[in-house]
Design a protein around this motif. Structure first.
Motif, PDB file in Angstrom:
ATOM      1  N   LEU A 109       0.859  -1.188   0.000  1.00 24.10           N
ATOM      2  CA  LEU A 109       0.000   0.000   0.000  1.00 24.10           C
ATOM      3  C   LEU A 109       0.890   1.231   0.000  1.00 24.10           C
ATOM      4  CD1 LEU A 109      -3.097   0.568   2.301  1.00 24.10           C
ATOM      5  CD2 LEU A 109      -1.487   2.409   1.855  1.00 24.10           C
ATOM      6  N   VAL A 110       0.660   2.129  -0.937  1.00 24.34           N
ATOM      7  CA  VAL A 110       1.403   3.390  -0.973  1.00 24.34           C
ATOM      8  C   VAL A 110       0.421   4.546  -0.827  1.00 24.34           C
ATOM      9  CG1 VAL A 110       3.307   2.494  -2.360  1.00 24.34           C
ATOM     10  CG2 VAL A 110       1.312   3.459  -3.511  1.00 24.34           C
ATOM     11  N   PHE A 111       0.897   5.642  -0.253  1.00 25.95           N
ATOM     12  CA  PHE A 111       0.053   6.825  -0.099  1.00 25.95           C
ATOM     13  C   PHE A 111       0.917   8.069  -0.217  1.00 25.95           C
ATOM     14  CE2 PHE A 111       1.608   5.756   4.077  1.00 25.95           C
ATOM     15  CZ  PHE A 111       1.777   6.951   4.752  1.00 25.95           C
ATOM     16  N   GLU A 144      -8.816  -7.967  -0.279  1.00 27.39           N
ATOM     17  CA  GLU A 144      -9.345  -9.318  -0.079  1.00 27.39           C
ATOM     18  C   GLU A 144      -9.010  -9.842   1.311  1.00 27.39           C
ATOM     19  OE1 GLU A 144      -9.168 -10.793  -4.764  1.00 27.39           O
ATOM     20  OE2 GLU A 144      -7.491 -11.216  -3.428  1.00 27.39           O
ATOM     21  N   ASN A 145      -7.781  -9.624   1.764  1.00 32.52           N
ATOM     22  CA  ASN A 145      -7.370 -10.109   3.075  1.00 32.52           C
ATOM     23  C   ASN A 145      -8.145  -9.449   4.201  1.00 32.52           C
ATOM     24  OD1 ASN A 145      -5.424  -9.751   5.602  1.00 32.52           O
ATOM     25  ND2 ASN A 145      -4.826 -11.640   4.553  1.00 32.52           N
ATOM     26  N   LEU A 146      -8.485  -8.171   4.027  1.00 36.17           N
ATOM     27  CA  LEU A 146      -9.213  -7.435   5.062  1.00 36.17           C
ATOM     28  C   LEU A 146     -10.726  -7.584   4.938  1.00 36.17           C
ATOM     29  CD1 LEU A 146      -7.145  -4.101   5.099  1.00 36.17           C
ATOM     30  CD2 LEU A 146      -6.911  -6.076   6.618  1.00 36.17           C
ATOM     31  N   SER A 148      -2.447  -1.448   8.332  1.00 36.26           N
ATOM     32  CA  SER A 148      -1.143  -1.002   8.828  1.00 36.26           C
ATOM     33  C   SER A 148      -0.420  -2.051   9.661  1.00 36.26           C
ATOM     34  CB  SER A 148      -1.303   0.276   9.649  1.00 36.26           C
ATOM     35  OG  SER A 148      -1.966   0.024  10.888  1.00 36.26           O
ATOM     36  N   ILE A 149      -1.165  -2.993  10.245  1.00 40.97           N
ATOM     37  CA  ILE A 149      -0.506  -4.016  11.075  1.00 40.97           C
ATOM     38  C   ILE A 149      -0.401  -5.362  10.351  1.00 40.97           C
ATOM     39  CG2 ILE A 149      -1.099  -2.943  13.281  1.00 40.97           C
ATOM     40  CD1 ILE A 149      -3.466  -4.811  13.518  1.00 40.97           C
ATOM     41  N   LYS A 150      -0.731  -5.356   9.046  1.00 31.53           N
ATOM     42  CA  LYS A 150      -0.650  -6.604   8.281  1.00 31.53           C
ATOM     43  C   LYS A 150       0.208  -6.492   7.029  1.00 31.53           C
ATOM     44  CE  LYS A 150      -4.968  -8.954   9.517  1.00 31.53           C
ATOM     45  NZ  LYS A 150      -6.150  -9.664   8.958  1.00 31.53           N
ATOM     46  N   PHE A 151       0.378  -5.274   6.504  1.00 30.65           N
ATOM     47  CA  PHE A 151       1.017  -5.108   5.207  1.00 30.65           C
ATOM     48  C   PHE A 151       2.117  -4.051   5.243  1.00 30.65           C
ATOM     49  CE2 PHE A 151      -3.281  -6.658   4.346  1.00 30.65           C
ATOM     50  CZ  PHE A 151      -2.992  -7.758   3.536  1.00 30.65           C
ATOM     51  N   LYS A 152       2.939  -4.053   4.187  1.00 32.78           N
ATOM     52  CA  LYS A 152       4.022  -3.089   4.066  1.00 32.78           C
ATOM     53  C   LYS A 152       3.498  -1.824   3.400  1.00 32.78           C
ATOM     54  CE  LYS A 152       8.667  -2.368   2.188  1.00 32.78           C
ATOM     55  NZ  LYS A 152       9.773  -2.934   1.372  1.00 32.78           N
ATOM     56  N   VAL A 203       3.854  -2.210  12.829  1.00 32.65           N
ATOM     57  CA  VAL A 203       3.851  -1.341  11.645  1.00 32.65           C
ATOM     58  C   VAL A 203       5.107  -1.578  10.816  1.00 32.65           C
ATOM     59  CG1 VAL A 203       3.989   1.050  10.847  1.00 32.65           C
ATOM     60  CG2 VAL A 203       2.402   0.432  12.681  1.00 32.65           C
ATOM     61  N   ASN A 204       4.921  -1.782   9.503  1.00 33.65           N
ATOM     62  CA  ASN A 204       6.025  -1.974   8.567  1.00 33.65           C
ATOM     63  C   ASN A 204       5.907  -0.903   7.477  1.00 33.65           C
ATOM     64  OD1 ASN A 204       8.030  -2.839   6.840  1.00 33.65           O
ATOM     65  ND2 ASN A 204       6.999  -4.734   6.238  1.00 33.65           N
TER      66      ASN A 204
END
Length: 338
Positions: free
Chosen positions: A117-119, A161-163, A183-187, A276-277
């Motif tokens: 995920l980018v922002f 999909e995961n969420l 935020s607690i599952k992905f980079k 957080v990663n």
């Protein structure tokens, strides 16, 4: 261009005729051309569907979904996402504008940094489009104290999909809940560049919440639900949920409660920080110190509490990022109590 678009842009709309044309055109003018635009009309009673249909007639990248009843934003987002064929997903609002290179920059950074995920930062504009200021986002660990992801983003389909998509019971808070769980599952990766225009006007959620006490109460209850979800994952104490609830202004600040539960709260915040990663992970306790500075300056605290805070969290005064003038105000407030 590939037959299958690698980016899907979802644009939910409900009675958004005022700015919809501008929103659609900002999508179609992207420098990155390989995308589909899925417009989900949520049973509008104005000309929104007519406007969307007009654009779909001359651009085959546009797909229109028309809800037979008004399902609200999170449901419309889920409907659009489930219809998406792209590997990467984003969504926008009918009153906001994508800058021309937004998709290209987001996708490039996602691939280069191997992120999920980018922002990016974004500009805030007035109702008439005039520039107000640039909103610099991050750090990701600051999500517990507010939305530090914002309105300009791109994520892999697997994140959605995961969420299990957006929580349809959390209308008005669906995005914040989604970002916290992500935020607690992905980079995550923060791009320090403004790629989006976010319009402020009288119908924005922030304006409505501030003006209506009942809506603010409902909004606060939804925050509790969001924090309880994270608590169930990380094993937090109830005191941490109450602390976060107070930190968002939904309950008057209780300094005695905070003092008695400080160690537990600090430990729970550390659990979130550890999960957080992100390149802009930040320091969650810096965010807490910012909150505590605000508490001291805006609440009538007994000198014993001010002394305790300054002893336990000296960063409240001495962090180099803080205004020296404001730090002196805090010291003066303590001295004036003596």
């Amino acid at each position: 261009m590939d037959c299958i678009p690698n980016i899907s842009v979802i644009l939910p709309v409900f009675n958004g005729e005022t700015f919809l044309e501008e929103a659609i055109e900002s999508c179609l003018k992207q420098t990155w051309k390989n995308f589909e635009l899925i417009i989900v009309d949520d049973c509008s009673s104005d000309n929104s569907l007519k406007i969307a249909t007009y654009y779909a007639n001359f651009d085959q990248r546009i797909k229109i979904i028309s809800n037979s009843t008004n399902k609200k934003l999170p449901a419309s987002l889920n409907i659009g996402h489930h219809s998406a064929t792209g590997k990467y997903l984003t969504w926008t609002s009918d009153d906001n504008i994508l800058k021309g290179n937004m998709l290209e920059v987001l996708l490039d950074n996602m691939i280069k940094n191997k992120a999920d995920l980018v922002f990016s930062d974004y500009d805030i504009i007035e109702e008439d489009g005039r520039y107000r200021r640039t909103q610099e986002l991050g750090p990701v660990s600051g999500l517990l104290f507010g939305n530090t992801i914002g309105a300009s983003f791109l994520y892999k389909k697997k994140v959605f999909e995961n969420l299990s998509g957006f929580d349809e019971d959390l209308y008005t808070l669906e995005d914040y809940d989604f970002w916290l769980r992500a935020s607690i599952k992905f980079k995550l990766h923060h791009i320090r560049e403004s790629l989006y225009l976010y319009r402020i006007h009288r119908n924005n959620l922030t304006s409505i919440v501030d003006e209506d006490p009942e809506i603010k109460r409902i909004f606060g209850n939804k925050h509790k639900i969001v924090y309880e979800k994270i608590s169930n994952i990380l094993g937090w104490s109830e005191s941490t949920i109450r602390f976060l609830y107070m930190s968002r202004g939904f309950e008057s600040w209780d300094m005695e409660f905070f003092k008695n539960n400080f160690s537990t709260i600090k430990n729970d915040l550390g659990k979130f920080q550890a999960r957080v990663n992100a390149n802009d992970k930040g320091k969650i306790f810096q965010k807490m110190d910012m909150l505590l500075r605000h508490v001291i300056l805006n609440n009538p605290l007994d000198k014993k509490y001010i002394a305790w805070l300054l002893f336990r969290r000296p960063g409240i005064l001495f962090d180099p990022h803080y205004s020296k003038k404001t730090s002196l105000k805090i010291l003066k407030k303590y001295v004036d109590y003596n």
